[in-house]
Design a protein around this motif. Sequence first.
Motif, short mmCIF file in Angstrom:
data_model
loop_
_atom_site.label_atom_id
_atom_site.label_comp_id
_atom_site.label_asym_id
_atom_site.label_seq_id
_atom_site.Cartn_x
_atom_site.Cartn_y
_atom_site.Cartn_z
N SER A 233 -39.38 -39.26 31.37
CA SER A 233 -38.78 -39.74 32.62
C SER A 233 -37.92 -40.98 32.41
O SER A 233 -37.60 -41.66 33.35
CB SER A 233 -39.88 -40.03 33.64
OG SER A 233 -40.67 -41.14 33.19
N GLY A 234 -37.55 -41.28 31.14
CA GLY A 234 -36.76 -42.48 30.86
C GLY A 234 -35.27 -42.26 31.02
O GLY A 234 -34.83 -41.35 31.75
N ALA A 235 -34.48 -43.07 30.31
CA ALA A 235 -33.03 -43.03 30.46
C ALA A 235 -32.48 -41.62 30.24
O ALA A 235 -31.71 -41.10 31.06
CB ALA A 235 -32.40 -44.02 29.47
N GLY A 236 -32.86 -40.99 29.13
CA GLY A 236 -32.33 -39.66 28.82
C GLY A 236 -32.92 -38.59 29.72
O GLY A 236 -32.19 -37.76 30.28
N GLY A 237 -34.23 -38.58 29.88
CA GLY A 237 -34.91 -37.51 30.61
C GLY A 237 -34.56 -37.47 32.08
O GLY A 237 -34.23 -36.41 32.65
N ALA A 238 -34.62 -38.63 32.74
CA ALA A 238 -34.33 -38.66 34.18
C ALA A 238 -32.87 -38.30 34.43
O ALA A 238 -32.54 -37.55 35.36
CB ALA A 238 -34.65 -40.04 34.74
N MET A 239 -31.99 -38.81 33.55
CA MET A 239 -30.57 -38.57 33.80
C MET A 239 -30.19 -37.12 33.53
O MET A 239 -29.39 -36.54 34.26
CB MET A 239 -29.74 -39.52 32.92
CG MET A 239 -28.27 -39.52 33.23
SD MET A 239 -27.86 -39.88 34.95
CE MET A 239 -28.34 -41.57 35.06
N VAL A 240 -30.79 -36.50 32.51
CA VAL A 240 -30.42 -35.10 32.25
C VAL A 240 -30.95 -34.22 33.39
O VAL A 240 -30.29 -33.26 33.81
CB VAL A 240 -30.89 -34.63 30.85
CG1 VAL A 240 -32.37 -34.35 30.77
CG2 VAL A 240 -30.10 -33.41 30.40
N ALA A 241 -32.11 -34.57 33.95
CA ALA A 241 -32.64 -33.80 35.09
C ALA A 241 -31.68 -33.94 36.28
O ALA A 241 -31.32 -32.96 36.94
CB ALA A 241 -34.03 -34.31 35.47
N HIS A 242 -31.25 -35.18 36.52
CA HIS A 242 -30.31 -35.44 37.62
C HIS A 242 -29.04 -34.59 37.45
O HIS A 242 -28.60 -33.92 38.39
CB HIS A 242 -29.95 -36.93 37.64
CG HIS A 242 -28.75 -37.26 38.48
ND1 HIS A 242 -28.85 -37.72 39.77
CD2 HIS A 242 -27.42 -37.17 38.20
CE1 HIS A 242 -27.64 -37.90 40.26
NE2 HIS A 242 -26.75 -37.58 39.33
N SER A 243 -28.47 -34.62 36.26
CA SER A 243 -27.16 -33.99 36.07
C SER A 243 -27.27 -32.47 36.03
O SER A 243 -26.35 -31.76 36.44
CB SER A 243 -26.48 -34.54 34.81
OG SER A 243 -26.20 -35.91 35.02
N MET A 244 -28.40 -31.94 35.56
CA MET A 244 -28.57 -30.48 35.60
C MET A 244 -28.70 -30.01 37.04
O MET A 244 -28.11 -29.00 37.44
CB MET A 244 -29.80 -30.08 34.77
CG MET A 244 -29.52 -30.19 33.26
SD MET A 244 -30.97 -29.92 32.26
CE MET A 244 -31.22 -28.17 32.51
N LEU A 245 -29.45 -30.75 37.85
CA LEU A 245 -29.60 -30.35 39.26
C LEU A 245 -28.29 -30.51 40.02
O LEU A 245 -27.99 -29.75 40.94
CB LEU A 245 -30.71 -31.16 39.93
CG LEU A 245 -32.12 -30.60 39.70
CD1 LEU A 245 -33.18 -31.61 40.09
CD2 LEU A 245 -32.33 -29.29 40.47
N LYS A 246 -27.49 -31.49 39.59
CA LYS A 246 -26.18 -31.70 40.22
C LYS A 246 -25.33 -30.43 40.05
O LYS A 246 -24.62 -30.02 40.95
CB LYS A 246 -25.53 -32.91 39.53
CG LYS A 246 -24.10 -33.21 39.89
CD LYS A 246 -23.62 -34.45 39.12
CE LYS A 246 -23.20 -34.13 37.69
NZ LYS A 246 -22.63 -35.26 36.95
N HIS A 247 -25.43 -29.80 38.87
CA HIS A 247 -24.62 -28.60 38.61
C HIS A 247 -25.26 -27.33 39.15
O HIS A 247 -24.57 -26.37 39.45
CB HIS A 247 -24.40 -28.43 37.10
CG HIS A 247 -23.56 -29.51 36.50
ND1 HIS A 247 -22.25 -29.73 36.88
CD2 HIS A 247 -23.83 -30.45 35.56
CE1 HIS A 247 -21.75 -30.74 36.19
NE2 HIS A 247 -22.69 -31.21 35.39
#
Length: 486
Positions: free
Chosen positions: A1-15
């Motif tokens: 849930s850190g910098a990489g994990g939270a952000m990749v989850a955010h950006s995958m859901l964005k798409h």
Amino acid sequence: SGAGGAMVAHSMLKHNHELKIIILERGDHTDSLDMTSNEVDMLARLYADGALQLSRDFNFQILQGSCVGGSTVINNAVSFNLPAAVLKKWNDAQLYDAGLDETRLNQSFQYVRQLLKIKKQDENAPGQKFPFLNKGSAPFKAGIEALELDKPPNEFNVVEANIDKCFGCGYCNIGCRYGKKLSMLNSVLPDLQRDYPKDNIRIIAGCEVDKLHTSGKDITHLSASFKNGRKLDIRAKKFILSAGAISSSLILLRSNVGNAQVGKNLAFNLGSPITAVFDKVINAYEGLQISHYFLQNPSRGYIMETWFNPPVSQALTMPGWFDDHFNNMLRYNKLSSVGILVPTEGNAEIRNGGLFKRDIKYKPTAEDLKKLGDGLELAGKIFLRGGATHVMPHTLDYLELTEDNLHLIRQNVLKPGGITLGTGHPQGGNKISKDPKKGVVSPEFKVYGYNNLYVVDASVFPSSIGVNPQLTIMALADYAAEFILD
Ligand SMILES: Cc1cc2nc3c(=O)[nH]c(=O)nc-3n(C[C@H](O)[C@H](O)[C@H](O)COP(=O)(O)OP(=O)(O)OC[C@H]3O[C@@H](n4cnc5c(N)ncnc54)[C@H](O)[C@@H]3O)c2cc1C
């Protein structure tokens, strides 16, 4: 849930709004309102190994977060773009051959900057009610100006950070009780939970991933465990490792997944502070723990950041023994400090073994220590020109130095165990490269040899970037999302 994990989850859901994502986080969830100024309690709750993660020979301390939000919860939020020279080196076919698309990556940097409101910290910004920059920066600035080091192309400036309307409490490294640091805990993760139904995004805290299980080239499931020993298996179509440098490599090693490069070429921004003593009150503990940086151009192989700690952390890093240490703590309000960060050669390695089943083998190279010595000596000179009576590197032998004997720093730095060394910026271990002989993951962030396994965190860095890494990790995560969806 850190910098990489939270952000990749955010950006995958964005798409793709239909995705179902489960985030497993080893650390617990600590709400900002439960964060206090009890440093010992917070270090134990928010840091990996209670901030006592050490290299095999105990000479090097590696700080990482272990909580929902990862290291972004306890970091200083200082944000730098990936230096152009580093990206060039990463993409150089003769070197790392990372194969990153510069234009797309720049778009991801812009996106993350906007999302996290990254900006130069400005005490005069509209709505800013309190002065909040580190007060210890003033004498450092005076010294830089006295030595005329502030002239371009050198950079001496206030940092950019994902901090909005800071109160200046000075406890950045044990979380932000006031939610002013837009960490993953306080921005990206709760925003996802607000914007998507719970089936789309679940965060399971206090749950450590133990192992990945395979069938041929596929990861079939992972096994994880809670602190009370309860076990959990998770099956999914795709698996993304974002456990940070060290842990992501360890999970691969424990699972016997990945090529011979896994765990190799771990690098750091190696840091060591120097403390300056003044005969007047400075109150460096008030305000952001890091507020200014100094970078020489052409680079001398390090960056300096003004950095001060609350009492317990300051006592832990304060040079001097017994009476010297005690007397230094008595003048806590007359001290200021700056940290030197040296991007190390990638000569560290992670192995699945040793006392803690996590063996971090690292000995700084002489070249890296020389750069550190050079930086500490210059920082000492800057503070002395800024009015310090003397400066103290954090050496094993206690030194109170003035301009006459500043050169003693270099020989102490080179002595084995002669100086406090550590990092909050481990990078690498699962390098990205177009060439499977050079890297662990492809330019699409996929682990070589597997159909449905990706790594998205600081471990994919081919080398240390020399500046604070969180923005680069987040931008790479945004960049990686589309590849993973494909
Ligand atoms: C004190 C400190 C100050 C810092 N200041 C700055 C700064 O000002 N600017 C900057 O750019 N960078 C800073 N950093 C570094 C920055 O925060 C990290 O580089 C960045 O957060 C790393 O991102 P990551 O996704 O790789 O890992 P992390 O953000 O550390 O996230 C990894 C997560 O994975 C979890 N995890 C690990 N193993 C497992 C497992 N087996 N199962 C489940 N979960 C697991 C961890 O608990 C953690 O929450 C600082 C770091 C520290 C420690």
